[in-house]
Design a protein around this motif. Structure first.
Motif, short mmCIF file in Angstrom:
data_model
loop_
_atom_site.label_atom_id
_atom_site.label_comp_id
_atom_site.label_asym_id
_atom_site.label_seq_id
_atom_site.Cartn_x
_atom_site.Cartn_y
_atom_site.Cartn_z
N GLY A 18 45.72 42.09 56.34
CA GLY A 18 45.13 41.58 55.10
C GLY A 18 44.71 42.71 54.17
O GLY A 18 44.95 42.65 52.95
N ILE A 19 44.10 43.74 54.72
CA ILE A 19 43.67 44.89 53.91
C ILE A 19 44.89 45.61 53.34
O ILE A 19 44.91 45.97 52.16
CB ILE A 19 42.79 45.85 54.74
CG1 ILE A 19 41.45 45.17 55.07
CG2 ILE A 19 42.56 47.16 54.00
CD1 ILE A 19 40.59 45.94 56.05
N LYS A 67 34.14 44.32 46.91
CA LYS A 67 33.91 42.89 46.62
C LYS A 67 35.23 42.16 46.41
O LYS A 67 35.42 41.04 46.89
CB LYS A 67 33.02 42.73 45.39
CG LYS A 67 31.58 43.13 45.60
CD LYS A 67 30.86 42.19 46.50
CE LYS A 67 29.94 41.30 45.70
NZ LYS A 67 29.07 40.50 46.55
N ASN A 68 36.16 42.80 45.68
CA ASN A 68 37.47 42.20 45.47
C ASN A 68 38.22 42.05 46.78
O ASN A 68 38.87 41.02 47.03
CB ASN A 68 38.29 43.03 44.49
CG ASN A 68 37.73 43.02 43.09
OD1 ASN A 68 36.92 42.16 42.74
ND2 ASN A 68 38.13 43.98 42.28
N LEU A 69 38.15 43.08 47.62
CA LEU A 69 38.80 43.03 48.94
C LEU A 69 38.19 41.94 49.79
O LEU A 69 38.90 41.18 50.46
CB LEU A 69 38.70 44.39 49.64
CG LEU A 69 39.23 44.48 51.06
CD1 LEU A 69 40.67 44.02 51.15
CD2 LEU A 69 39.07 45.89 51.59
N ARG A 70 36.88 41.82 49.76
CA ARG A 70 36.18 40.76 50.50
C ARG A 70 36.69 39.39 50.07
O ARG A 70 37.01 38.54 50.90
CB ARG A 70 34.68 40.86 50.27
CG ARG A 70 33.89 39.76 50.92
CD ARG A 70 32.41 39.84 50.51
NE ARG A 70 31.65 38.77 51.11
CZ ARG A 70 31.44 37.59 50.54
NH1 ARG A 70 31.92 37.33 49.34
NH2 ARG A 70 30.74 36.67 51.17
N GLY A 71 36.78 39.17 48.77
CA GLY A 71 37.28 37.89 48.26
C GLY A 71 38.70 37.61 48.72
O GLY A 71 39.05 36.48 49.08
N ILE A 74 38.64 36.67 52.44
CA ILE A 74 38.12 35.31 52.62
C ILE A 74 39.18 34.29 52.25
O ILE A 74 39.35 33.28 52.94
CB ILE A 74 36.82 35.12 51.81
CG1 ILE A 74 35.69 35.93 52.45
CG2 ILE A 74 36.45 33.65 51.71
CD1 ILE A 74 34.41 35.97 51.64
N ALA A 75 39.92 34.55 51.18
CA ALA A 75 40.98 33.63 50.75
C ALA A 75 42.11 33.55 51.77
O ALA A 75 42.83 32.55 51.82
CB ALA A 75 41.53 34.08 49.40
N GLN A 76 42.26 34.58 52.60
CA GLN A 76 43.32 34.59 53.62
C GLN A 76 43.01 33.66 54.78
O GLN A 76 43.88 33.39 55.61
CB GLN A 76 43.54 36.01 54.15
CG GLN A 76 44.02 36.99 53.11
CD GLN A 76 45.34 36.59 52.52
OE1 GLN A 76 46.29 36.32 53.24
NE2 GLN A 76 45.40 36.50 51.20
N ASN A 77 41.77 33.19 54.89
CA ASN A 77 41.35 32.31 55.99
C ASN A 77 41.69 32.90 57.35
O ASN A 77 42.31 32.26 58.19
CB ASN A 77 41.95 30.91 55.87
CG ASN A 77 41.29 30.10 54.80
OD1 ASN A 77 40.12 30.31 54.48
ND2 ASN A 77 42.03 29.17 54.22
N ILE A 84 32.07 38.21 56.17
CA ILE A 84 32.53 39.49 55.63
C ILE A 84 31.54 39.85 54.54
O ILE A 84 31.34 39.08 53.61
CB ILE A 84 33.95 39.39 55.04
CG1 ILE A 84 34.94 38.91 56.09
CG2 ILE A 84 34.38 40.74 54.47
CD1 ILE A 84 36.32 38.61 55.54
N GLU A 85 30.89 40.99 54.70
CA GLU A 85 29.91 41.39 53.68
C GLU A 85 30.15 42.80 53.21
O GLU A 85 30.68 43.64 53.94
CB GLU A 85 28.49 41.22 54.21
CG GLU A 85 28.13 42.10 55.37
CD GLU A 85 26.69 41.91 55.84
OE1 GLU A 85 25.90 41.30 55.12
OE2 GLU A 85 26.39 42.39 56.93
N VAL A 86 29.75 43.04 51.96
CA VAL A 86 29.85 44.36 51.37
C VAL A 86 28.44 44.91 51.28
O VAL A 86 27.53 44.25 50.78
CB VAL A 86 30.48 44.29 49.97
CG1 VAL A 86 30.52 45.66 49.32
CG2 VAL A 86 31.88 43.70 50.05
N VAL A 87 28.24 46.11 51.80
CA VAL A 87 26.91 46.73 51.80
C VAL A 87 26.99 48.16 51.29
O VAL A 87 28.05 48.79 51.31
CB VAL A 87 26.28 46.72 53.22
CG1 VAL A 87 26.02 45.30 53.68
CG2 VAL A 87 27.14 47.45 54.21
#
Length: 142
Positions: A18-19, A67-71, A74-77, A84-87
């Motif tokens: 996914g990444i 944040k874009n990568l996180r979205g 998440i969309a990939q299910n 998945i969090e961004v810190v």
């Protein structure tokens, strides 16, 4: 032990894929995706600094890029992902869900006799030292 590695490897491969797909969509090719086990469980089951490494390639701030990568992830299910969090500056922390951990424990119990065993230290000599001539009593003079 093999079941544990296979189960984890399958989920990690999905996340890495996914990444890689996300970075490819951003025009970044030939990436080295590194997922690490955090030192503290409060940072999730695996984490990555991929946004910090590649955000400058697309002229974005690492936090925005993460944040874009996180979205995207998440969309990939992706299965067995709880959160998945961004810190911080753009670190990505990923936690697996209870079903993942439950299935891992079941696999470990199935292979209980083999779990944790290996031959990496076979044929190795060990020296055990102690400070007292009799380790069951206090040292004394006399």
């Amino acid at each position: 032990m093999k079941a544990y590695k296979n189960k984890t490897a399958e989920n990690i491969a999905d996340i890495e894929s996914g990444i890689t797909d996300f970075l490819s969509d951003c025009g970044i090719e030939g990436v080295d995706v590194s997922l690490e086990k955090p030192s503290d469980l409060k940072f999730g089951d695996i984490s990555s600094n991929i946004a910090l490494r590649y955000a400058k390639n697309v002229e974005k701030k690492p936090y925005e890029f993460a944040k874009n990568l996180r979205g995207y992830l998440i969309a990939q299910n992706l299965k067995n992902i709880k959160q998945i969090e961004v810190v911080g500056q753009g670190y990505i922390n990923i936690s697996f869900d209870a079903a993942f951990h439950k299935s891992l424990v079941k696999e470990i119990i199935k292979s209980a006799e083999e779990y944790g065993r290996n031959n990496s230290l076979s044929n190795t000599r060990w020296v055990i030292e102690h400070t007292s001539p009799n380790p069951n009593k206090a040292m004394h003079l006399g």
